[in-house]
Design a protein around this motif. Structure first.
Motif, PDB file in Angstrom:
ATOM      1  N   LEU A   1      33.286 -71.291 -27.025  1.00 29.10           N
ATOM      2  CA  LEU A   1      33.493 -71.797 -25.667  1.00 29.10           C
ATOM      3  C   LEU A   1      33.315 -70.676 -24.647  1.00 29.10           C
ATOM      4  O   LEU A   1      32.876 -70.912 -23.518  1.00 29.10           O
ATOM      5  CB  LEU A   1      34.888 -72.420 -25.543  1.00 29.10           C
ATOM      6  N   GLY A   2      33.637 -69.457 -25.055  1.00 23.84           N
ATOM      7  CA  GLY A   2      33.431 -68.313 -24.173  1.00 23.84           C
ATOM      8  C   GLY A   2      31.958 -68.088 -23.875  1.00 23.84           C
ATOM      9  O   GLY A   2      31.599 -67.676 -22.772  1.00 23.84           O
ATOM     10  N   TYR A   3      31.074 -68.361 -24.851  1.00 18.71           N
ATOM     11  CA  TYR A   3      29.643 -68.244 -24.603  1.00 18.71           C
ATOM     12  C   TYR A   3      29.211 -69.175 -23.480  1.00 18.71           C
ATOM     13  O   TYR A   3      28.302 -68.858 -22.707  1.00 18.71           O
ATOM     14  CB  TYR A   3      28.850 -68.602 -25.864  1.00 18.71           C
ATOM     15  N   ALA A   4      29.863 -70.332 -23.393  1.00 18.34           N
ATOM     16  CA  ALA A   4      29.518 -71.322 -22.375  1.00 18.34           C
ATOM     17  C   ALA A   4      30.310 -71.123 -21.081  1.00 18.34           C
ATOM     18  O   ALA A   4      30.308 -71.997 -20.210  1.00 18.34           O
ATOM     19  CB  ALA A   4      29.747 -72.733 -22.913  1.00 18.34           C
ATOM     20  N   GLY A   5      31.006 -70.001 -20.957  1.00 16.60           N
ATOM     21  CA  GLY A   5      31.730 -69.712 -19.719  1.00 16.60           C
ATOM     22  C   GLY A   5      33.079 -70.378 -19.611  1.00 16.60           C
ATOM     23  O   GLY A   5      33.635 -70.470 -18.514  1.00 16.60           O
ATOM     24  N   ASP A   6      33.614 -70.893 -20.725  1.00 16.92           N
ATOM     25  CA  ASP A   6      34.921 -71.556 -20.763  1.00 16.92           C
ATOM     26  C   ASP A   6      34.838 -72.957 -20.147  1.00 16.92           C
ATOM     27  O   ASP A   6      33.850 -73.343 -19.528  1.00 16.92           O
ATOM     28  CB  ASP A   6      35.982 -70.726 -20.050  1.00 16.92           C
ATOM     29  N   LEU A   7      35.918 -73.723 -20.325  1.00 19.95           N
ATOM     30  CA  LEU A   7      35.990 -75.070 -19.776  1.00 19.95           C
ATOM     31  C   LEU A   7      36.092 -75.017 -18.255  1.00 19.95           C
ATOM     32  O   LEU A   7      36.669 -74.078 -17.696  1.00 19.95           O
ATOM     33  CB  LEU A   7      37.203 -75.824 -20.329  1.00 19.95           C
ATOM     34  N   THR A   8      35.561 -76.028 -17.601  1.00 15.11           N
ATOM     35  CA  THR A   8      35.788 -76.168 -16.171  1.00 15.11           C
ATOM     36  C   THR A   8      37.173 -76.772 -15.961  1.00 15.11           C
ATOM     37  O   THR A   8      37.839 -77.176 -16.920  1.00 15.11           O
ATOM     38  CB  THR A   8      34.735 -77.090 -15.526  1.00 15.11           C
ATOM     39  N   ILE A   9      37.605 -76.855 -14.718  1.00 18.69           N
ATOM     40  CA  ILE A   9      38.916 -77.428 -14.408  1.00 18.69           C
ATOM     41  C   ILE A   9      38.971 -78.902 -14.789  1.00 18.69           C
ATOM     42  O   ILE A   9      40.040 -79.485 -14.962  1.00 18.69           O
ATOM     43  CB  ILE A   9      39.246 -77.242 -12.909  1.00 18.69           C
ATOM     44  N   ASN A  10      37.789 -79.521 -14.949  1.00 19.70           N
ATOM     45  CA  ASN A  10      37.733 -80.948 -15.298  1.00 19.70           C
ATOM     46  C   ASN A  10      37.649 -81.193 -16.805  1.00 19.70           C
ATOM     47  O   ASN A  10      37.549 -82.329 -17.234  1.00 19.70           O
ATOM     48  CB  ASN A  10      36.523 -81.597 -14.619  1.00 19.70           C
ATOM     49  N   GLY A  11      37.660 -80.122 -17.611  1.00 18.95           N
ATOM     50  CA  GLY A  11      37.551 -80.291 -19.047  1.00 18.95           C
ATOM     51  C   GLY A  11      38.835 -80.808 -19.676  1.00 18.95           C
ATOM     52  O   GLY A  11      39.933 -80.405 -19.305  1.00 18.95           O
ATOM     53  N   LYS A  12      38.686 -81.681 -20.653  1.00 20.24           N
ATOM     54  CA  LYS A  12      39.835 -82.267 -21.342  1.00 20.24           C
ATOM     55  C   LYS A  12      40.197 -81.396 -22.546  1.00 20.24           C
ATOM     56  O   LYS A  12      39.551 -81.468 -23.597  1.00 20.24           O
ATOM     57  CB  LYS A  12      39.521 -83.690 -21.791  1.00 20.24           C
ATOM     58  N   ARG A  13      41.221 -80.591 -22.412  1.00 17.75           N
ATOM     59  CA  ARG A  13      41.594 -79.642 -23.455  1.00 17.75           C
ATOM     60  C   ARG A  13      42.285 -80.303 -24.648  1.00 17.75           C
ATOM     61  O   ARG A  13      42.381 -79.703 -25.710  1.00 17.75           O
ATOM     62  CB  ARG A  13      42.511 -78.561 -22.865  1.00 17.75           C
ATOM     63  N   GLU A  14      42.763 -81.521 -24.449  1.00 17.71           N
ATOM     64  CA  GLU A  14      43.517 -82.196 -25.515  1.00 17.71           C
ATOM     65  C   GLU A  14      42.609 -82.906 -26.527  1.00 17.71           C
ATOM     66  O   GLU A  14      43.098 -83.349 -27.568  1.00 17.71           O
ATOM     67  CB  GLU A  14      44.491 -83.228 -24.917  1.00 17.71           C
ATOM     68  N   ASP A  15      41.327 -83.034 -26.237  1.00 20.60           N
ATOM     69  CA  ASP A  15      40.453 -83.767 -27.160  1.00 20.60           C
ATOM     70  C   ASP A  15      39.025 -83.227 -27.067  1.00 20.60           C
ATOM     71  O   ASP A  15      38.165 -83.813 -26.427  1.00 20.60           O
ATOM     72  CB  ASP A  15      40.478 -85.265 -26.851  1.00 20.60           C
ATOM     73  N   ILE A  16      38.792 -82.090 -27.715  1.00 18.48           N
ATOM     74  CA  ILE A  16      37.456 -81.506 -27.784  1.00 18.48           C
ATOM     75  C   ILE A  16      36.819 -81.936 -29.102  1.00 18.48           C
ATOM     76  O   ILE A  16      37.452 -81.859 -30.159  1.00 18.48           O
ATOM     77  CB  ILE A  16      37.518 -79.973 -27.674  1.00 18.48           C
TER      78      ILE A  16
END
Length: 224
Positions: A136-151
């Motif tokens: 995920l770090g390669y992709a610059g991490d999640l945006t503020i709109n990313g759903k961290r509970e269900d990847i």
């Protein structure tokens, strides 16, 4: 806990697949004796991943490679570590080299990351092990709109597709088979609920009540 620990190293136990590109480096006490068994390196320039792949060994659809002196070698159902041990034994027992060491590494491992990340795309890596967080770090991490509970992590192994749901807010995934990323994994980061609502897919409760009220008013007017 012990079973989870065994699952956690599943990445390093990945079998070699067709179209993999392998880097094979043979060493021995007398370096000159290994020259016929090593492909020439780009000693005078930068060793980019692309150049390393061109100098690597392409695995055929029949799961074989063509190796100097030894000819066609079978890599079916072998990990890179297992093949390194087998090649070392072939060189030693065949009288080619004395006490050689063999290092085998996958050069064209890649992971695809889609959805709510800063820079979605396909990323190559040459590390032996990378974690989900590193990917995920390669992709610059999640945006503020990313759903961290269900990847979602989609994985295809020997023709069998797996879909894993990862909750980054829980510590349980740290002991799961998805802790390490495997070559050709696809990671999908879905939108969280606020983002979905603002996109117009799910209306807010106030908006929904407004639509119902207007609909009832129209029905009353029409029936009167």
């Amino acid at each position: 806990v012990e079973s989870h620990a065994n699952e956690k190293i599943a990445y390093t136990n990945s079998k070699i697949q067709p179209n993999d590109v392998l880097q094979i480096i043979v060493s021995a006490l007398i370096p000159e004796s290994t020259i016929p068994y090593n492909r020439p390196s780009n000693a005078g320039g930068a060793n980019t991943v692309e150049l390393m792949q061109l100098q690597g060994y392409l695995v055929s659809e029949y799961l074989t490679i063509n190796f100097p002196i030894l000819g066609t070698l079978d890599v079916k159902d072998k990990t890179t570590q297992e093949f390194a041990i087998e090649l070392k034994n072939l060189l030693e027992t065949g009288g080619h080299l004395k006490k050689p060491t063999v290092d085998v590494r996958l050069l064209n491992a890649k992971v695809t990351i889609l959805g709510e990340v800063r820079t979605p795309g396909t990323f190559n890596f040459t590390e032996q092990n990378i974690s989900l967080l590193q990917a995920l770090g390669y992709a610059g991490d999640l945006t503020i709109n990313g759903k961290r509970e269900d990847i979602l992590v989609m994985r295809d192994e020997l023709g069998e597709r797996q879909i894993m749901h990862i909750d980054l807010t829980s510590a349980e995934w740290l002991e799961s088979p998805s802790f390490f990323i495997k070559p050709n994994d696809i990671i999908v980061v879905n939108q969280n609920n606020p983002k979905v609502k603002t996109a117009g897919y799910i209306p807010s409760l106030t908006a929904l009540l407004g639509v119902v009220t207007v609909s009832l008013s129209l029905v009353i007017l029409l029936t009167n």
